[in-house]
Design a protein around this motif. Structure first.
Motif, PDB file in Angstrom:
ATOM      1  N   THR A  71       0.814  -1.227   0.000  1.00 39.72           N
ATOM      2  CA  THR A  71       0.000   0.000   0.000  1.00 39.72           C
ATOM      3  C   THR A  71       0.843   1.271   0.000  1.00 39.72           C
ATOM      4  O   THR A  71       0.340   2.332   0.334  1.00 39.72           O
ATOM      5  CB  THR A  71      -0.942   0.014   1.219  1.00 39.72           C
ATOM      6  N   TRP A  72       2.106   1.174  -0.377  1.00 36.70           N
ATOM      7  CA  TRP A  72       2.964   2.352  -0.435  1.00 36.70           C
ATOM      8  C   TRP A  72       2.488   3.286  -1.539  1.00 36.70           C
ATOM      9  O   TRP A  72       2.110   2.835  -2.614  1.00 36.70           O
ATOM     10  CB  TRP A  72       4.406   1.951  -0.718  1.00 36.70           C
ATOM     11  N   GLU A  73       2.531   4.596  -1.270  1.00 35.12           N
ATOM     12  CA  GLU A  73       2.132   5.587  -2.264  1.00 35.12           C
ATOM     13  C   GLU A  73       3.282   6.551  -2.504  1.00 35.12           C
ATOM     14  O   GLU A  73       4.048   6.860  -1.589  1.00 35.12           O
ATOM     15  CB  GLU A  73       0.905   6.360  -1.768  1.00 35.12           C
ATOM     16  N   ARG A  74       3.354   7.036  -3.720  1.00 30.70           N
ATOM     17  CA  ARG A  74       4.399   8.003  -4.087  1.00 30.70           C
ATOM     18  C   ARG A  74       4.311   9.237  -3.178  1.00 30.70           C
ATOM     19  O   ARG A  74       3.239   9.706  -2.863  1.00 30.70           O
ATOM     20  CB  ARG A  74       4.202   8.390  -5.546  1.00 30.70           C
ATOM     21  N   LYS A  75       5.479   9.725  -2.724  1.00 34.39           N
ATOM     22  CA  LYS A  75       5.631  10.903  -1.851  1.00 34.39           C
ATOM     23  C   LYS A  75       5.104  10.683  -0.436  1.00 34.39           C
ATOM     24  O   LYS A  75       4.958  11.623   0.331  1.00 34.39           O
ATOM     25  CB  LYS A  75       5.018  12.151  -2.471  1.00 34.39           C
ATOM     26  N   GLN A  76       4.789   9.458  -0.087  1.00 37.70           N
ATOM     27  CA  GLN A  76       4.364   9.127   1.271  1.00 37.70           C
ATOM     28  C   GLN A  76       5.606   9.135   2.178  1.00 37.70           C
ATOM     29  O   GLN A  76       6.693   8.736   1.762  1.00 37.70           O
ATOM     30  CB  GLN A  76       3.730   7.735   1.268  1.00 37.70           C
ATOM     31  N   ASP A  77       5.448   9.595   3.418  1.00 38.77           N
ATOM     32  CA  ASP A  77       6.553   9.573   4.365  1.00 38.77           C
ATOM     33  C   ASP A  77       6.971   8.143   4.649  1.00 38.77           C
ATOM     34  O   ASP A  77       6.134   7.238   4.749  1.00 38.77           O
ATOM     35  CB  ASP A  77       6.167  10.255   5.682  1.00 38.77           C
ATOM     36  N   ILE A  78       8.284   7.953   4.766  1.00 34.08           N
ATOM     37  CA  ILE A  78       8.843   6.639   5.068  1.00 34.08           C
ATOM     38  C   ILE A  78       9.985   6.833   6.063  1.00 34.08           C
ATOM     39  O   ILE A  78      10.723   7.811   5.987  1.00 34.08           O
ATOM     40  CB  ILE A  78       9.328   5.932   3.777  1.00 34.08           C
ATOM     41  N   TYR A  79      10.087   5.929   7.000  1.00 32.14           N
ATOM     42  CA  TYR A  79      11.143   5.954   8.002  1.00 32.14           C
ATOM     43  C   TYR A  79      12.105   4.811   7.683  1.00 32.14           C
ATOM     44  O   TYR A  79      11.696   3.653   7.636  1.00 32.14           O
ATOM     45  CB  TYR A  79      10.559   5.816   9.404  1.00 32.14           C
ATOM     46  N   VAL A  80      13.371   5.159   7.457  1.00 33.06           N
ATOM     47  CA  VAL A  80      14.382   4.192   7.050  1.00 33.06           C
ATOM     48  C   VAL A  80      15.357   4.002   8.212  1.00 33.06           C
ATOM     49  O   VAL A  80      15.975   4.965   8.664  1.00 33.06           O
ATOM     50  CB  VAL A  80      15.124   4.677   5.787  1.00 33.06           C
ATOM     51  N   TYR A  81      15.488   2.768   8.688  1.00 31.33           N
ATOM     52  CA  TYR A  81      16.308   2.449   9.860  1.00 31.33           C
ATOM     53  C   TYR A  81      17.622   1.797   9.458  1.00 31.33           C
ATOM     54  O   TYR A  81      17.653   0.990   8.526  1.00 31.33           O
ATOM     55  CB  TYR A  81      15.533   1.519  10.802  1.00 31.33           C
ATOM     56  N   SER A  86      29.650  -5.110   9.402  1.00 28.84           N
ATOM     57  CA  SER A  86      30.937  -5.512   9.981  1.00 28.84           C
ATOM     58  C   SER A  86      32.102  -4.634   9.515  1.00 28.84           C
ATOM     59  O   SER A  86      33.130  -4.573  10.176  1.00 28.84           O
ATOM     60  CB  SER A  86      31.225  -6.972   9.638  1.00 28.84           C
ATOM     61  N   LEU A  87      31.955  -3.930   8.385  1.00 30.02           N
ATOM     62  CA  LEU A  87      33.007  -3.044   7.881  1.00 30.02           C
ATOM     63  C   LEU A  87      32.803  -1.587   8.323  1.00 30.02           C
ATOM     64  O   LEU A  87      33.564  -0.712   7.933  1.00 30.02           O
ATOM     65  CB  LEU A  87      33.063  -3.112   6.350  1.00 30.02           C
ATOM     66  N   GLY A  88      31.752  -1.328   9.097  1.00 34.05           N
ATOM     67  CA  GLY A  88      31.499   0.025   9.583  1.00 34.05           C
ATOM     68  C   GLY A  88      30.628   0.862   8.667  1.00 34.05           C
ATOM     69  O   GLY A  88      30.465   2.061   8.897  1.00 34.05           O
ATOM     70  N   PHE A  89      30.062   0.261   7.631  1.00 36.91           N
ATOM     71  CA  PHE A  89      29.195   0.993   6.709  1.00 36.91           C
ATOM     72  C   PHE A  89      27.737   0.858   7.139  1.00 36.91           C
ATOM     73  O   PHE A  89      27.358  -0.097   7.815  1.00 36.91           O
ATOM     74  CB  PHE A  89      29.362   0.475   5.274  1.00 36.91           C
ATOM     75  N   ALA A  90      26.943   1.825   6.718  1.00 32.85           N
ATOM     76  CA  ALA A  90      25.513   1.804   7.030  1.00 32.85           C
ATOM     77  C   ALA A  90      24.851   0.631   6.323  1.00 32.85           C
ATOM     78  O   ALA A  90      25.140   0.343   5.158  1.00 32.85           O
ATOM     79  CB  ALA A  90      24.864   3.109   6.602  1.00 32.85           C
ATOM     80  N   LYS A  91      23.955  -0.013   7.044  1.00 30.17           N
ATOM     81  CA  LYS A  91      23.205  -1.152   6.503  1.00 30.17           C
ATOM     82  C   LYS A  91      21.726  -0.918   6.826  1.00 30.17           C
ATOM     83  O   LYS A  91      21.380  -0.662   7.976  1.00 30.17           O
ATOM     84  CB  LYS A  91      23.711  -2.432   7.160  1.00 30.17           C
ATOM     85  N   LEU A  92      20.886  -0.985   5.813  1.00 32.47           N
ATOM     86  CA  LEU A  92      19.456  -0.810   6.013  1.00 32.47           C
ATOM     87  C   LEU A  92      18.909  -2.007   6.775  1.00 32.47           C
ATOM     88  O   LEU A  92      19.213  -3.147   6.431  1.00 32.47           O
ATOM     89  CB  LEU A  92      18.771  -0.685   4.652  1.00 32.47           C
ATOM     90  N   THR A  93      18.113  -1.725   7.810  1.00 37.69           N
ATOM     91  CA  THR A  93      17.521  -2.830   8.568  1.00 37.69           C
ATOM     92  C   THR A  93      16.030  -2.962   8.301  1.00 37.69           C
ATOM     93  O   THR A  93      15.535  -4.071   8.157  1.00 37.69           O
ATOM     94  CB  THR A  93      17.750  -2.658  10.082  1.00 37.69           C
ATOM     95  N   LYS A 108      13.917  10.198   8.071  1.00 38.74           N
ATOM     96  CA  LYS A 108      12.589  10.304   7.464  1.00 38.74           C
ATOM     97  C   LYS A 108      12.775  10.838   6.048  1.00 38.74           C
ATOM     98  O   LYS A 108      13.476  11.819   5.836  1.00 38.74           O
ATOM     99  CB  LYS A 108      11.726  11.258   8.282  1.00 38.74           C
ATOM    100  N   THR A 109      12.160  10.163   5.090  1.00 41.93           N
ATOM    101  CA  THR A 109      12.228  10.594   3.701  1.00 41.93           C
ATOM    102  C   THR A 109      10.882  10.287   3.049  1.00 41.93           C
ATOM    103  O   THR A 109       9.892  10.108   3.760  1.00 41.93           O
ATOM    104  CB  THR A 109      13.426   9.941   2.978  1.00 41.93           C
ATOM    105  N   GLN A 110      10.841  10.219   1.726  1.00 38.76           N
ATOM    106  CA  GLN A 110       9.587   9.941   1.026  1.00 38.76           C
ATOM    107  C   GLN A 110       9.763   8.815   0.019  1.00 38.76           C
ATOM    108  O   GLN A 110      10.846   8.619  -0.537  1.00 38.76           O
ATOM    109  CB  GLN A 110       9.083  11.193   0.303  1.00 38.76           C
ATOM    110  N   VAL A 111       8.670   8.115  -0.218  1.00 31.01           N
ATOM    111  CA  VAL A 111       8.656   7.012  -1.183  1.00 31.01           C
ATOM    112  C   VAL A 111       8.746   7.581  -2.592  1.00 31.01           C
ATOM    113  O   VAL A 111       8.043   8.536  -2.927  1.00 31.01           O
ATOM    114  CB  VAL A 111       7.350   6.185  -1.038  1.00 31.01           C
ATOM    115  N   ASN A 112       9.625   6.995  -3.404  1.00 32.26           N
ATOM    116  CA  ASN A 112       9.672   7.338  -4.832  1.00 32.26           C
ATOM    117  C   ASN A 112       8.705   6.453  -5.608  1.00 32.26           C
ATOM    118  O   ASN A 112       7.948   6.925  -6.434  1.00 32.26           O
ATOM    119  CB  ASN A 112      11.074   7.141  -5.400  1.00 32.26           C
ATOM    120  N   TRP A 113       8.780   5.147  -5.319  1.00 33.48           N
ATOM    121  CA  TRP A 113       8.009   4.199  -6.109  1.00 33.48           C
ATOM    122  C   TRP A 113       7.906   2.886  -5.364  1.00 33.48           C
ATOM    123  O   TRP A 113       8.818   2.502  -4.637  1.00 33.48           O
ATOM    124  CB  TRP A 113       8.719   3.990  -7.448  1.00 33.48           C
ATOM    125  N   TYR A 114       6.798   2.183  -5.570  1.00 31.23           N
ATOM    126  CA  TYR A 114       6.679   0.823  -5.067  1.00 31.23           C
ATOM    127  C   TYR A 114       6.446  -0.108  -6.242  1.00 31.23           C
ATOM    128  O   TYR A 114       5.500   0.069  -7.012  1.00 31.23           O
ATOM    129  CB  TYR A 114       5.529   0.679  -4.056  1.00 31.23           C
TER     130      TYR A 114
END
Length: 186
Positions: A71-81, A86-93, A108-114
């Motif tokens: 049910t994701w919609e374009r420009k909808q708010d999204i929280y990315v965690y 192990s190498l110290g880089f960011a990893k999406l959870t 907090k950002t916005q959905v581009n596309w689902y």
């Protein structure tokens, strides 16, 4: 009497004009001082903004997540965690439509596309511009592009601080050297 009101209004406008930028500056400084640093792998492009100057647009490896929620919609708010790998880089959870009760850092950002077929939700991270001095922006882009082609893994990344949903892009690094210093060395 009317002059007193005009003067008082003038003083209020001056205070407001000082307060807003100071609040923005102190907010970003708080993130830099108290936030957690993450390294994000990047891919650069070099556009120009006539009002804000030269900058490097950063594209990140992290720009999509698998989601069974369709049910994701374009420009909808999204929280990315995020968390560190192990190498110290960011990893999406995880991604969510609302803030989660979690100790993990997020933005907090916005959905581009689902994409319903791949069950993939795409987004842009909100720290995608790194501003530089006019004379260094083009050489920095060239240096970054050459470093991206290098066979060494993880040699180019953006250093971003995250705290309570806020993000501040502190620097872009090539082989552990700030891109501004790297350009001066060349």
């Amino acid at each position: 009497m009317k002059l007193k009101y005009i003067f008082a209004l003038f003083i209020l406008v001056v205070i407001a004009q000082l307060f807003v930028p100071m609040q923005m500056i102190f907010g970003q400084e708080a993130v830099l001082n108290n936030g957690k640093a993450y390294k994000f792998r990047t891919q650069p492009v070099d556009p120009s903004d006539p009002y804000r100057g030269k900058y490097i647009t950063l594209r990140y490896d992290i720009n999509a997540a698998i989601s069974i929620d369709s049910t994701w919609e374009r420009k909808q708010d999204i929280y990315v965690y995020f968390e560190e790998d192990s190498l110290g880089f960011a990893k999406l959870t995880t991604v969510s439509k609302s803030p989660l009760v979690s100790t993990k850092d997020y933005v907090k950002t916005q959905v581009n596309w689902y994409n319903k077929y791949d069950r993939n939700v795409t987004f842009n991270l909100p720290f995608d511009r790194f501003y530089m001095e006019e004379s260094k922006a083009k050489p920095a882009e060239d240096a970054f592009r050459i470093a991206q082609r290098d066979t060494l893994p993880n040699n180019t990344y953006a250093l971003v601080y995250l705290k309570d949903g806020e993000a501040v892009l502190k620097d872009v690094l090539i082989n552990e050297i700030s891109i501004a210093d790297y350009v001066e060395q060349k």
